[in-house]
Design a protein around this motif. Structure first.
Motif, mmCIF file in Angstrom:
data_model
loop_
_atom_site.group_PDB
_atom_site.id
_atom_site.type_symbol
_atom_site.label_atom_id
_atom_site.label_comp_id
_atom_site.label_asym_id
_atom_site.label_seq_id
_atom_site.Cartn_x
_atom_site.Cartn_y
_atom_site.Cartn_z
ATOM 1 N N LYS A 184 48.553 36.526 23.998
ATOM 2 C CA LYS A 184 47.222 36.601 23.394
ATOM 3 C C LYS A 184 47.306 36.568 21.873
ATOM 4 C CE LYS A 184 44.834 38.963 27.168
ATOM 5 N NZ LYS A 184 44.016 40.142 27.573
ATOM 6 N N ALA A 185 48.322 37.225 21.320
ATOM 7 C CA ALA A 185 48.507 37.189 19.871
ATOM 8 C C ALA A 185 48.776 35.760 19.399
ATOM 9 C CB ALA A 185 49.659 38.103 19.470
ATOM 10 N N GLU A 186 49.585 35.019 20.151
ATOM 11 C CA GLU A 186 49.866 33.623 19.796
ATOM 12 C C GLU A 186 48.594 32.773 19.865
ATOM 13 O OE1 GLU A 186 52.924 32.658 22.548
ATOM 14 O OE2 GLU A 186 54.553 33.444 21.287
ATOM 15 N N ALA A 187 47.757 33.045 20.865
ATOM 16 C CA ALA A 187 46.514 32.285 21.008
ATOM 17 C C ALA A 187 45.558 32.574 19.850
ATOM 18 C CB ALA A 187 45.850 32.615 22.345
ATOM 19 N N MET A 188 45.469 33.825 19.452
ATOM 20 C CA MET A 188 44.589 34.173 18.333
ATOM 21 C C MET A 188 45.102 33.588 17.026
ATOM 22 S SD MET A 188 43.227 38.057 19.119
ATOM 23 C CE MET A 188 44.827 38.777 19.473
ATOM 24 N N LEU A 189 46.415 33.572 16.857
ATOM 25 C CA LEU A 189 46.988 32.980 15.655
ATOM 26 C C LEU A 189 46.667 31.484 15.603
ATOM 27 C CD1 LEU A 189 48.778 33.888 13.235
ATOM 28 C CD2 LEU A 189 50.730 33.004 14.511
ATOM 29 N N ALA A 190 46.766 30.822 16.752
ATOM 30 C CA ALA A 190 46.478 29.386 16.811
ATOM 31 C C ALA A 190 44.998 29.105 16.579
ATOM 32 C CB ALA A 190 46.908 28.830 18.177
ATOM 33 N N ALA A 191 44.128 30.023 17.023
ATOM 34 C CA ALA A 191 42.690 29.820 16.859
ATOM 35 C C ALA A 191 42.289 29.841 15.379
ATOM 36 C CB ALA A 191 41.916 30.885 17.628
ATOM 37 N N GLY A 192 42.947 30.670 14.613
ATOM 38 C CA GLY A 192 42.733 30.669 13.171
ATOM 39 C C GLY A 192 41.594 31.524 12.654
ATOM 40 N N ASN A 193 40.786 32.097 13.532
ATOM 41 C CA ASN A 193 39.648 32.900 13.071
ATOM 42 C C ASN A 193 39.829 34.390 13.411
ATOM 43 O OD1 ASN A 193 39.346 32.328 15.845
ATOM 44 N ND2 ASN A 193 37.136 32.700 15.743
ATOM 45 N N TYR A 194 41.087 34.812 13.449
ATOM 46 C CA TYR A 194 41.400 36.216 13.692
ATOM 47 C C TYR A 194 42.257 36.751 12.546
ATOM 48 C CZ TYR A 194 39.805 35.725 18.529
ATOM 49 O OH TYR A 194 39.061 35.507 19.655
ATOM 50 N N VAL A 195 42.034 38.007 12.208
ATOM 51 C CA VAL A 195 42.815 38.662 11.147
ATOM 52 C C VAL A 195 43.327 39.994 11.672
ATOM 53 C CG1 VAL A 195 41.628 37.573 9.194
ATOM 54 C CG2 VAL A 195 40.685 39.674 10.205
ATOM 55 N N TRP A 196 44.396 40.485 11.055
ATOM 56 C CA TRP A 196 44.895 41.816 11.397
ATOM 57 C C TRP A 196 43.939 42.881 10.884
ATOM 58 C CZ3 TRP A 196 50.414 40.626 9.196
ATOM 59 C CH2 TRP A 196 51.150 39.906 10.165
ATOM 60 N N ASN A 197 43.748 43.912 11.665
ATOM 61 C CA ASN A 197 42.914 45.046 11.262
ATOM 62 C C ASN A 197 43.753 45.976 10.384
ATOM 63 O OD1 ASN A 197 41.125 47.133 11.016
ATOM 64 N ND2 ASN A 197 40.972 47.582 13.208
ATOM 65 N N SER A 198 43.453 46.017 9.096
ATOM 66 C CA SER A 198 44.304 46.725 8.141
ATOM 67 C C SER A 198 44.075 48.234 8.116
ATOM 68 C CB SER A 198 44.064 46.181 6.732
ATOM 69 O OG SER A 198 42.771 46.556 6.271
ATOM 70 N N GLY A 199 42.920 48.700 8.565
ATOM 71 C CA GLY A 199 42.618 50.117 8.461
ATOM 72 C C GLY A 199 42.184 50.534 7.072
ATOM 73 N N LEU A 200 41.818 49.568 6.228
ATOM 74 C CA LEU A 200 41.295 49.831 4.885
ATOM 75 C C LEU A 200 39.788 49.566 4.895
ATOM 76 C CD1 LEU A 200 44.010 47.862 2.878
ATOM 77 C CD2 LEU A 200 44.026 50.286 3.465
ATOM 78 N N PHE A 201 39.027 50.401 4.176
ATOM 79 C CA PHE A 201 37.572 50.304 4.249
ATOM 80 C C PHE A 201 36.943 50.478 2.877
ATOM 81 C CE2 PHE A 201 39.181 52.185 8.162
ATOM 82 C CZ PHE A 201 38.666 51.349 9.128
ATOM 83 N N MET A 202 35.667 50.017 2.779
ATOM 84 C CA MET A 202 34.852 50.273 1.599
ATOM 85 C C MET A 202 33.391 50.351 2.032
ATOM 86 S SD MET A 202 34.835 48.423 -2.166
ATOM 87 C CE MET A 202 36.610 48.494 -2.303
#
Length: 475
Positions: A184-202
């Motif tokens: 699933k991680a490989e599929a999301m990487l290939a899709a291109g519209n997913y980012v890692w959730n950094s846990g940083l907020f504003m």
């Protein structure tokens, strides 16, 4: 004029994934891995631009309060406050407490930037652009998180599916994705519209409190009450324990971000790591021509793509590839870098053993607000320690019921109080403190004071201490 951003640094975690250096009472945020600063100090430096940021609010706990204060002092950085959590309650209560505190003291329209104290981030132009976009988006009333453009199909991070772009340059959030399986991680990487959730907020203090009242009312009620009933203690603010305990133990993602319709994400390409494994430390380190990262007393031969770190004796590694070899004062970890996410399982096994449990909790070297000590040798009815006292600092006026102590000065000048007498101890001089006698050690000089302490008696535990006077407010 745009108000300054108020950094909120969460520094209370007791992580053990970077064992044996990181332990329950010596966590990774206060340890120096790469560079000349700890992760906590690097976080402070990242929000030290006075044209953009107000002094930071730090949220930590009783065990780490002096570490946080001292590491900020070492850098000459002033803090707005150090809030002490009476117990662990995850990130949602921490964020709610910070928002309630800032709203009360600095205005409910204040912009908060919530940062983890144990992330490694490169503050370059890409980072600055992300902060600007997030601030503009938060001023518009959005709850903003930062998404990191994936560089690999990592399974150790959560992901965010990115939606349509907003006027500020941020994007809508379509959905959050839990830590995925490899395919699933490989599929999301290939899709291109997913980012890692950094846990940083504003977000604005008022906005996050209002949203929490809708989606996590018990969290915000407990936080507001804990702040209202908080008590000052030296440079710290102790949150009310009874009120804080009422809060659910829940992350800000689960409590708020996954439920709000008002969220936004800033896709970002700046260098980021949550420093959650030895593999992450190796990737961020300065690699030699063989792909090795060496730190401390370490030598390698015919070894490639490895992380070799020693904080004590000299570590020599030969003929290996893709390994982490980490030596602390009292333990050595050896494992494959590509399996370093599993260190936590090993730590659980160590914690389950009576003889190995202490290895998961503390180091032989423990830090105190006055300096610290290293346990050198322990035997039947005796213990030898190295004490180090910072210039101008003093230990508490104290006594022990079950032990006597011998102090030998090996570096610097000591001011020694025994009973009603105060004397000066120079290098190569010693003194004896009888069992039960009131005593105190201080460093009146301008260099670090080092003493060898020999304890003798029927019980040598750290809890055999009666503090009569203590400038740090300890009991």
């Amino acid at each position: 004029m745009t108000k300054k951003i108020i950094p909120v640094i969460m520094a209370g975690g007791k992580g053990t994934r970077l064992w044996p250096l990181s332990r329950a009472y010596a966590p990774k945020q206060f340890i120096q891995f790469v560079g000349d600063r700890t992760l906590f100090q690097a976080t402070l430096a990242r929000v030290s631009d006075e044209t953009l940021y107000a002094p930071a609010v730090v949220i930590t706990n009783e065990d780490f309060r002096f570490l946080a204060a001292e590491q900020a002092r070492e850098m000459g950085i002033s803090l707005s406050a150090i809030l002490l959590e009476p117990m662990a309650r995850n990130t949602a209560p921490a964020v709610a407490v910070a928002a309630a505190f800032v709203a009360d003291r600095m205005g409910d329209d204040s912009i908060l930037q919530v940062l983890a104290s144990d992330h490694e981030i490169v503050s370059d132009a890409r980072y600055d652009d992300a902060i600007r976009i997030a601030r503009d988006t938060a001023i518009g009333g959005k709850l903003v998180t930062f998404g990191i453009t994936p560089s690999e199909p990592a399974t150790g991070y959560g992901y965010i599916e990115v939606g349509s772009q907003l006027e500020t340059g941020a994007h809508a959030i379509r959905r959050f994705v839990e830590k995925p399986a490899r395919d699933k991680a490989e599929a999301m990487l290939a899709a291109g519209n997913y980012v890692w959730n950094s846990g940083l907020f504003m977000f604005q203090a008022r906005q996050v409190l209002d949203e929490m009242r809708s989606h996590a009312p018990l969290v915000v009620e407990a936080a507001v009450e804990a702040v209202e009933r908080a008590v000052g203690d030296l440079d710290f603010l102790r949150l009310d324990a009874e009120a804080f305990a009422k809060s659910p133990d829940i992350s800000v993602d689960y409590a708020l971000m996954e439920n709000t319709a008002n969220g936004a994400v800033v896709p970002s390409t700046f260098t980021w790591s949550d420093m959650g494994s030895w593999d992450a430390v190796w990737k961020l380190g300065e690699q030699d021509e063989a792909g090795n990262v060496l730190s401390g007393n370490a030598t390698s031969l015919n070894t490639t793509n490895s992380l070799i770190m020693s904080r004590h004796g000299h570590l020599a590694v030969q003929g290996l590839d893709g390994v982490a070899v980490i030596a602390s004062e009292d333990a050595v970890y050896v494992g494959r870098l590509d399996d370093s996410q599993s260190v936590g399982h090993l730590v659980k096994q160590l914690a389950a053993g009576k003889s190995t449990f202490p290895l998961t909790q503390t180091h032989p070297t423990s830090y105190r607000p006055w300096g610290g000590y290293t346990s050198i040798l322990t035997g039947d009815r005796f213990q030898v320690k190295r004490l180090f006292v910072s210039p101008g600092k003093k230990l508490s006026l104290q006594k022990h019921h079950h032990r006597a102590e011998h102090w030998i000065c090996v570096k610097g000048t000591a001011e020694v109080t025994i009973g009603d007498e105060v004397s000066t101890l120079c290098e190569n001089e010693s003194v004896y403190i009888p069992q039960g006698e009131i005593h105190r050690l201080a460093n009146p000089g301008k260099i670090l004071l080092e003493m060898i302490e020999v304890q003798t008696g029927s019980y040598l535990g750290e809890d055999d201490i009666i503090r009569l006077v203590d400038e740090f407010g300890r009991q």
